[in-house]
Design a protein around this motif. Structure first.
Motif, PDB file in Angstrom:
ATOM      1  N   SER A 135      -1.929  -3.127   9.934  1.00 50.15           N
ATOM      2  CA  SER A 135      -1.205  -3.182   8.364  1.00 50.15           C
ATOM      3  C   SER A 135      -0.045  -4.020   8.627  1.00 50.15           C
ATOM      4  CB  SER A 135      -1.273  -1.864   8.003  1.00 50.15           C
ATOM      5  OG  SER A 135      -2.403  -1.120   7.800  1.00 50.15           O
ATOM      6  N   ASP A 173      -2.654   2.252   2.679  1.00 52.01           N
ATOM      7  CA  ASP A 173      -1.936   0.796   3.506  1.00 52.01           C
ATOM      8  C   ASP A 173      -0.854  -0.144   2.471  1.00 52.01           C
ATOM      9  OD1 ASP A 173      -4.445   0.529   5.819  1.00 52.01           O
ATOM     10  OD2 ASP A 173      -2.439   1.395   5.911  1.00 52.01           O
ATOM     11  N   ARG A 210       2.795  -0.908   3.186  1.00 52.64           N
ATOM     12  CA  ARG A 210       3.294  -1.550   4.184  1.00 52.64           C
ATOM     13  C   ARG A 210       3.509  -3.218   3.960  1.00 52.64           C
ATOM     14  NH1 ARG A 210       0.093   2.110   7.226  1.00 52.64           N
ATOM     15  NH2 ARG A 210       1.169   3.666   7.643  1.00 52.64           N
ATOM     16  N   GLU A 251      -8.682  -6.074   6.892  1.00 47.14           N
ATOM     17  CA  GLU A 251      -8.350  -5.119   7.968  1.00 47.14           C
ATOM     18  C   GLU A 251      -9.279  -3.807   8.185  1.00 47.14           C
ATOM     19  OE1 GLU A 251      -4.659  -2.705   7.457  1.00 47.14           O
ATOM     20  OE2 GLU A 251      -5.044  -1.329   8.611  1.00 47.14           O
TER      21      GLU A 251
HETATM   22 MG   LIG Z   1      -3.624   0.285   8.673  1.00 48.62          MG
END
Ligand SMILES: [Mg+2]
Ligand code: B12
Ligand SMILES: Nc1nc2c(ncn2[C@@H]2O[C@H](COP(=O)(O)OP(=O)(O)OP(=O)(O)O)[C@@H](O)[C@H]2O)c(=O)[nH]1
Lengths: 140, 559, 346
Positions: C60, C96, C99, C151
């Motif tokens: 991430s 996520d 981030r 991701e």
């Molecule tokens: Mg992650």
């Protein structure tokens, strides 16, 4: 496949009280929701954009800063501005909210306010029954 | 001991067992609030391994299990210090004077969110938050109003503030200068504990390393300039309120304390000069005996750490002095008057645990900032304990209780285990260990898991909260609620504008440049901050420079 | 929203339409087929980059920094982050987003109009992707993002599915778990077009880097011998599919300190270089052919099964099978015949 209910749990403003929001996020996940937690210190714009981009069914705002009357309407307005439709979503507020302000918030378009001590099972129930109800009402 | 052992067995067999078979028990397993299993009854065998002289001893002497002063409250009562602030400086000044008149013996400042986070009242991020949960402070001007008619040589003031702690200390010193009180004489505390911000309280601005650097700057400057002022309040309170157990609160607070001491030693600060200016801040929750045990264990641990690990020579350096606040998170929105009872029990634990100062929460805790009526009852609660209960007349009256001594020892052992784990994370250094634990989410994860456990127990009805999941009633709110005037923001912004227009902007610019260069060149930032404050630079301007030099921090999400 | 509205909105840059279209596709609403049909000819322009690796290696963080970097290079970036969903409760925490903060945390990247971020739950599916990841990627592609970062779930299993959607697969590792066990994990050595050793600040990064380079220099047979593979992957390795992907391209190994932004520009360069290489050698077309073939067969397969269910007495056949009255091959022949006959009738 039954559509999973997506819930945004948001902390907005400078407020750093995250115990309630995090506990709530965990329990909603364990109750089968897909939960997106924004993390701390989000602006109303950021919360609204997350709500629209993630196409959530429920926007949950957790507030302990006393700034709810200023911040909640901003979130709702920005959701509209970004093309989202608050009438299709449940807008929930939780945290430390005095009784008089609960009335105000509901006038601003909040569906329900949950004060400290509310069992999370009650919140889960509320979402499961009120979301389809609100959608139906909005369609007709 | 063998006689006791025989007796114990006999009692278990002949007395307890048949009784249990007949009458049963409410629960299969009894635990403290932190989940430590407790037995039916305790006896001398349970504390056999403790040495009275070495482990318990007398108050005022190493290891200070029983208190830091020889006669404790027989000399002076604890300081009654109600955390308070809202609206503008005028509003808070008025509330403070009321509290002092009503018998409060120390001041404690609650700041609003913009101030806590180091942004000015006219910052877009501050919109809707000015003066809401504390007093709004932008410049020295506000401090002048806040302390109007309050002589700094007669009162001690505590400031719950962290990223801008140095700025607030500088403002207090500047007020002392204006009141012609020598800065060597001023007394009080700045919280200034950033480590627990990363674990629990979340007023986060700069990343961990520069945050720590500035704290050590404040230590370095503080021992020279304000020798009577507590330069930090190493806080477990927030860790506990974020959901931790008592053991975690104890362990993480002591660990943070060790990290600060190591950071100061690395800078070359004489530990015996700094130690008396360190203070602690704990929570007092519902489990009466566990809390008392925690306070006693904390003192014993810190004495050992300071004397044996860090080699402090002066016995005063071994003292763990602490402020206590009762547990806000134990108070309920439902049936608010019940909160008075909870707070009373918690306050008694704090006093029996030997606290140096105390804040008692108000019964409207879960609704808003305290109303005047509510804060009065809270203060009266302390006064009743102090003047009517007889509790303060004997030092550490629970010492020697088999249970309390056993539990004190247990708390200490469990806390040490955590501390050793943290030390391992830092390859032997507590400072590195704590920083590593922040980076890898160790502290936050531990606390979040405990908070979720607590909530689950309530949801499942395993933990009873009176008036919330048992003994509930239909009720309408009938208590007065403090409302902060929505005009506060506008007024505050106006004042800020006026100050900016009237001050010497050249002086401000110079002070801020000095600050920037100090930060960039790794010099102590306190002298330029002092200068900036004197020239009426705003908190936002000063923090702004630090943010530009050090960058900002965003907390990773760990649910 | 109606399909036309959605498609038109999506193609004309309306984020809300994109967001809603993703919901339709992710949840396999009846409209989703129509949406995919209408946008398909607008896809094929974006460079799809997958990031995979163990939990917590820094995927991430890398996505966030890469986004910043590609924005600086003037590219629009779409991001799909997949988090694990519980197969039992169906619930998931999709966190996520946070981030993805740029340098100025007051303005997170995801409020940049040139960035779109969407989280998806794997909904208990193995392989590291959500079921409809491929189609969601197409929606982002049609919307006009230049780069799409995906991701995967870092579950520590074999997340090799990423090659089914990505043009460029980035495998992320880190020092602490950087021993042979990690590198030998099924598929890891075969799927990467680029390898990242993140958390280079922790020390021990060189060791992983050396080991990786060594392993990557080996020929396919030695790797097969060294790797411990699951059955499924074994079959794919045996078919040469993985190595076919890579012929002529020696996967670079790049050290990064993601949270400090170190090595990010190099990584972005490598990603761009890989894309160019694929274009020049025609590899991109080959890979995309493989991908559409797989997808086409899957669709056809589903349609056929649907036909079987609609047009045959498959229940009777199954019953006979269960009683061991006929063998599966004969049963299949019977069904195929019946389908062909009945399908023609219509
Ligand atoms: Mg992650
Ligand atoms: C714990 C606590 C803290 C902890 C926070 C730790 C953390 N990381 O969260 C600490 C000690 C750090 C703290 C600090 C401060 N606090 Co505080 N804090 C509390 C306290 C005691 C409990 C809150 C809590 O976590 N409860 C437990 C959780 C599980 O419950 P909850 O959050 O209420 O959530 C439940 C419901 O509200 C609801 N809910 C909550 N959010 C959401 C969201 C949605 C979508 C839904 C559906 C439901 C929902 O569901 C949950 C389950 O029932 C409250 C008072 C109280 N008793 O409520 C004061 C309180 C919120 N704090 C207050 C203040 C003023 C502060 C400070 C600003 C003080 C200061 N000036 O320095 C600081 C600011 C720190 C910061 N950065 O934010 C005031 C706020 C006043 C106001 N709003 O008018 C309160 C009300 C206390 C008081 N009466 O003065 N605090
Ligand atoms: N020391 C160090 N830490 C890093 C680095 N990159 C990321 N981290 C930290 O590693 C932790 C995990 O990073 P993430 O980016 O969440 O990892 P991830 O692979 O996405 O994790 P999952 O999605 O949970 O599988 C975070 O605390 C990051 O700050 C690095 O280069 N060095």
């Amino acid at each position: 496949m039954e559509k999973k209910i997506r819930v945004l749990v948001a902390k907005v403003g400078l407020d750093g009280h995250d115990r309630g929001a995090k506990v709530l996020a965990r329990f909603l996940r364990d109750s089968g929701f897909e939960v997106i937690y924004t993390g701390l210190h989000r602006t109303p714009q950021e919360v609204a954009m997350a709500a629209v981009d993630e196409d959530v069914d429920v926007v949950g705002i957790s507030l302990h800063s006393g700034a709810h009357l200023a911040l909640v309407p901003k979130v709702i307005n920005y959701i509209r501005e970004y093309g989202g439709n608050p009438d299709e979503m449940l807008i929930l507020v939780g945290g430390v909210i005095p009784t008089d302000d609960i009335v105000e918030l509901k006038k601003m378009g909040v569906d329900e306010v949950f004060i400290p001590g509310t069992p999370i099972s009650e919140i889960v129930e509320f979402i499961k029954t009120k979301l389809p109800e609100k959608r139906k009402k909005n369609e007709s | 001991m063998t006689r006791i052992d025989e007796k114990r067995r006999e009692w278990e067999e002949k007395c307890l067992k048949p009784w249990l078979q007949k009458a049963g028990q409410r629960e299969e397993r009894f635990e403290t609030l932190s989940g430590v299993e407790v037995k039916t009854v305790y006896d001398p065998l349970d504390i056999e391994h403790l040495d009275f002289v070495k482990d318990i001893g007398y108050p005022g002497e190493y290891p200070f299990t029983r208190g830091v002063y020889p006669n404790m409250y027989r000399g002076r009562l604890w300081t009654m210090r109600q955390f308070s602030g809202f609206g503008t400086a005028e509003d808070t000044n008025r509330r403070w004077k009321m509290l002092l008149e009503e018998g409060e013996t120390g001041l404690s400042t609650a700041f609003d969110f913009p101030t806590l986070m180091g942004v000015d009242s006219d910052d877009p991020l501050a919109d809707g938050e000015v003066g809401k949960v504390g007093v709004a402070i932008d410049t020295l001007k506000d401090f002048e109003i806040l302390f109007d008619g309050i002589p700094l040589d007669q009162v001690s003031t505590s400031f719950t503030i962290n990223p801008p702690a140095g700025i607030i200390l500088a403002m207090y010193v500047a007020i002392a200068e204006k009141q012609r009180v020598p800065k060597e004489k001023i007394r009080g505390t700045i919280q200034n504990d950033m480590l627990k911000e990363f674990h629990a309280q979340n007023t986060l601005v700069l990343p961990p390393e520069p945050s720590l650097k500035i704290i050590v700057d404040i230590f370095e400057w503080g021992v020279e300039n304000v020798p009577k002022f507590n330069l930090i309040s190493i806080s477990g309170y927030h860790i506990r309120e974020a959901g931790s157990t008592a053991v975690q609160e104890l362990a993480f607070t002591i660990a943070d304390g060790m990290a600060y001491v190591e950071a100061a030693i690395e800078r070359g600060i004489d530990i015996d000069r700094l130690a008396p200016q360190l203070s602690f801040f704990f929570n007092s929750h519902n489990d009466f005996f566990e809390e008392i045990a925690k306070f006693r264990a904390a003192r014993r641990m810190w004495a050992k750490i300071m004397r044996d690990e860090y080699g402090a020579k002066d016995p005063r350096s071994w003292w763990l002095k602490f402020h206590t606040q009762t547990a806000g998170c134990s108070l309920t929105a439902q049936q608010p008057l019940n909160n008075v009872v909870r707070t009373t029990i918690q306050a008694m634990a704090a006093v029996l645990g030997g606290t140096q100062s105390l804040h008692t929460n108000s019964f409207d805790e879960a609704w808003a900032l305290p109303s005047e009526e509510a804060v009065r009852v809270a203060l009266r609660t302390q006064q009743i304990i102090a003047y009517e209960s007889g509790i303060p007349n004997v030092v550490d009256p629970l010492a020697g209780s088999y249970y309390v001594e056993w539990l004190t020892d247990k708390m200490e052992k469990l806390a040490w285990k955590y501390i050793e784990d943290i030390r391992k994370m830092g390859d032997g250094s507590m400072l590195r260990g704590v920083l590593r634990g922040i980076e890898n989410g160790f502290f936050v994860r531990e606390i979040s898991d405990a908070a979720a456990r607590y909530q689950r127990e309530i949801e499942e009805g395993k933990r009873i909260v009176v008036g919330v999941n048992k003994f509930t009633i239909e009720e309408e709110l009938r208590i007065p609620i403090l409302k902060v005037d929505p005009e506060v923001q506008r007024r505050q912004i106006e004042r800020l504008k006026k100050v900016k227009a009237e001050r010497d902007n050249e002086a401000v610019r110079e002070a801020l440049e000095w600050l920037r260069s100090a930060a960039e060149n790794d010099e102590n930032v306190m002298p330029p901050i002092m200068e900036a404050v004197r020239s009426y630079a705003t908190i936002g301007e000063i923090m702004g420079v630090l943010k530009e030099v050090y960058g900002t921090y965003k907390k990773p999400i760990i649910i | 929203m109606k399909v036309e509205e959605l498609v038109e909105g999506l193609l004309s840059g309306n984020r809300r339409a994109l967001a809603r279209a993703i919901t339709y596709v992710e949840n396999e609403y009846p409209e989703s087929k129509e949406i995919m049909k209408r946008i398909f000819t607008n896809t094929g322009k974006a460079h799809i980059v997958g990031l995979t690796g163990f939990p917590g290696v820094g995927k991430s963080t890398l996505v966030s920094k890469l986004t910043e970097e590609f924005r600086k290079r003037g590219k629009k970036v779409g991001i799909i982050a997949i988090d694990p969903g519980s197969p039992f409760t169906g619930g998931a925490l999709l966190g996520d987003r946070l981030r993805l903060d740029g340098m100025d945390s007051r303005k997170p990247l995801w409020t940049d109009p040139g960035v779109f971020f969407r989280s998806m739950s794997s909904r208990g599916r193995a392989g590291g992707l959500a079921a409809k990841t491929g189609d969601v990627v197409r929606l982002l592609d049609a919307f006009g993002f230049d780069i799409i970062l995906v991701e995967t779930v870092g579950a520590g299993q074999s997340e090799v599915d990423i090659i089914e959607v990505a043009d460029t697969s980035v495998v992320v590792m880190m020092p602490e778990t950087g021993d042979e066990i990690q590198v030998n994990k099924a598929g890891i050595l075969e799927i990467g077009d680029i390898y990242v050793v993140n958390k280079a600040d922790l020390g021990g990064a060189e060791k992983v880097e050396r080991w990786l380079r060594y392993m990557l220099s080996l020929d396919e047979e030695s790797v097969q011998m060294l790797s411990q593979m699951t059955h499924a992957d074994e079959a794919r390795v045996a078919s040469g599919e993985f190595f076919e992907r890579r012929k002529g391209w020696c996967p670079p190994v790049i050290k990064t300190v993601a949270d400090k932004g170190e090595g990010i520009a190099e990584l972005a360069d490598a990603i761009e270089r890989h894309f160019k290489y694929m274009e020049e050698t025609g590899l991109i077309e080959k890979r995309r052919k493989e991908r559409v073939k797989r997808e086409l067969f899957e669709i056809v397969m589903n349609d056929v099964i649907k036909l079987v269910k609609e047009k045959t007495n498959y229940r009777d056949v199954i019953a006979k099978l269960a009683r061991n009255e006929i063998d599966p091959y004969t049963a299949a022949d019977m069904i195929v015949e019946e389908v062909l006959k009945n399908a023609k009738e219509r």
